[in-house]
Write a protein that holds these residues in place. Structure first.
Motif, PDB file in Angstrom:
ATOM      1  N   GLY A  16       0.815  -1.214   0.000  1.00 19.43           N
ATOM      2  CA  GLY A  16       0.000   0.000   0.000  1.00 19.43           C
ATOM      3  C   GLY A  16       0.845   1.259   0.000  1.00 19.43           C
ATOM      4  O   GLY A  16       0.552   2.217  -0.716  1.00 19.43           O
ATOM      5  N   HIS A  17       1.903   1.251   0.780  1.00 25.20           N
ATOM      6  CA  HIS A  17       2.758   2.439   0.832  1.00 25.20           C
ATOM      7  C   HIS A  17       3.597   2.590  -0.429  1.00 25.20           C
ATOM      8  O   HIS A  17       4.002   3.709  -0.763  1.00 25.20           O
ATOM      9  N   TYR A  18       3.813   1.519  -1.141  1.00 27.58           N
ATOM     10  CA  TYR A  18       4.442   1.616  -2.461  1.00 27.58           C
ATOM     11  C   TYR A  18       3.515   2.421  -3.383  1.00 27.58           C
ATOM     12  O   TYR A  18       3.946   3.326  -4.088  1.00 27.58           O
ATOM     13  N   PHE A  19       2.221   2.075  -3.376  1.00 24.58           N
ATOM     14  CA  PHE A  19       1.242   2.813  -4.179  1.00 24.58           C
ATOM     15  C   PHE A  19       1.180   4.274  -3.734  1.00 24.58           C
ATOM     16  O   PHE A  19       1.057   5.173  -4.558  1.00 24.58           O
ATOM     17  N   GLU A  20       1.227   4.484  -2.438  1.00 25.52           N
ATOM     18  CA  GLU A  20       1.130   5.831  -1.872  1.00 25.52           C
ATOM     19  C   GLU A  20       2.353   6.673  -2.225  1.00 25.52           C
ATOM     20  O   GLU A  20       2.263   7.882  -2.400  1.00 25.52           O
ATOM     21  N   GLY A  21       3.502   6.014  -2.273  1.00 23.87           N
ATOM     22  CA  GLY A  21       4.742   6.742  -2.515  1.00 23.87           C
ATOM     23  C   GLY A  21       5.258   7.435  -1.271  1.00 23.87           C
ATOM     24  O   GLY A  21       6.072   8.356  -1.351  1.00 23.87           O
ATOM     25  N   LYS A  22       4.776   6.996  -0.106  1.00 22.28           N
ATOM     26  CA  LYS A  22       5.198   7.575   1.172  1.00 22.28           C
ATOM     27  C   LYS A  22       5.503   6.454   2.155  1.00 22.28           C
ATOM     28  O   LYS A  22       4.953   5.364   2.064  1.00 22.28           O
ATOM     29  N   LYS A  23       6.349   6.779   3.119  1.00 22.81           N
ATOM     30  CA  LYS A  23       6.660   5.818   4.179  1.00 22.81           C
ATOM     31  C   LYS A  23       5.460   5.681   5.116  1.00 22.81           C
ATOM     32  O   LYS A  23       4.587   6.551   5.143  1.00 22.81           O
ATOM     33  N   PRO A  24       5.405   4.602   5.888  1.00 20.26           N
ATOM     34  CA  PRO A  24       4.324   4.440   6.864  1.00 20.26           C
ATOM     35  C   PRO A  24       4.385   5.537   7.938  1.00 20.26           C
ATOM     36  O   PRO A  24       5.454   6.042   8.275  1.00 20.26           O
ATOM     37  N   ALA A  25       3.239   5.887   8.480  1.00 22.15           N
ATOM     38  CA  ALA A  25       3.133   6.974   9.465  1.00 22.15           C
ATOM     39  C   ALA A  25       3.961   6.698  10.716  1.00 22.15           C
ATOM     40  O   ALA A  25       4.526   7.614  11.307  1.00 22.15           O
TER      41      ALA A  25
END
Length: 167
Positions: free
Chosen positions: A116-125
C-alpha cells in the motif's frame, strides 16, 4: 494528548491513496489479530483469575480510544474483544504451530501495508510517530464508517488536515 481529529489527520497525511487505504483494510486487522494471538499465550494471574496479555492490550488500547472518542472507542472495544476471542484457539495450539501462524499472519499483514505504501509513494506513518501503530486500526475503522456515509463531520476534519484522497 492530541485530539482525535489531529491523530487521524496526521495519520491521513500518509494515507491519501485509495489503493493504500484498501491494503490497510486487510493488513491492519491481520497485524492486530497476529499481535493478539501472540499476546494471548502470555498468562497473568490476577487474584483468583488468570488473564492473558491480549486482555491487557485490549484494555489499554480501548481506554486510549475511549479518551479520543467514546462512540469510536466502544466500536473498537467490540472489534478487539471479538478478535481476542478469535485469537484464543491460535494461542492454544502447540508452541511451534502458535508461533508459525501468529508470525505468518503478522508478516503477511505487513507485506500488505508496504504494498500500500508503495502505491502511496510515502513511508508508513509510524516511521515519524510511533503512535501511528495504535492509530492505524482506528483509522481503518473510520475509513470504513466514512464509506457507509457515517461520521461526515469527522471525515471533513480529516480531509481539512490531510487533503483529499487520490485514486
Amino acid at each position: 494528548m492530541k485530539t482525535l481529529q489531529q491523530q487521524l489527520g496526521n495519520y491521513g497525511l500518509y494515507h491519501r491513496s485509495k489503493r493504500n487505504v484498501l491494503t490497510h483494510f486487510f493488513g491492519i486487522p491481520l497485524i492486530v489479530y497476529a499481535v493478539l494471538c501472540l499476546l494471548a499465550r502470555i498468562y497473568l494471574p490476577v487474584a483468583d483469575h488468570v488473564i492473558n496479555g491480549a486482555h491487557v492490550f485490549v484494555l489499554a488500547t480501548v481506554i486510549y480510544y475511549l479518551l479520543l472518542n467514546v462512540s469510536l472507542g466502544l466500536i473498537m472495544a467490540v472489534i478487539l474483544v471479538v478478535m481476542s476471542i478469535a485469537a484464543a484457539p491460535i494461542a492454544s495450539l502447540s508452541f511451534t504451530s502458535w508461533l508459525a501462524v501468529s508470525i505468518g499472519v503478522f508478516i503477511f499483514g505487513w507485506v500488505l501495508q508496504f504494498i500500500g505504501h508503495y502505491f502511496e509513494g510515502k513511508k508508513p506513518a509510524f516511521v515519524d510517530d510511533l503512535i501511528g501503530l495504535i492509530i492505524g486500526p482506528l483509522f481503518v475503522l473510520v475509513e470504513a464508517l466514512f464509506l457507509l456515509g457515517l461520521y461526515k463531520q469527522l471525515e471533513q476534519q480529516i480531509t481539512d488536515i490531510a487533503g483529499p484522497t487520490k485514486p
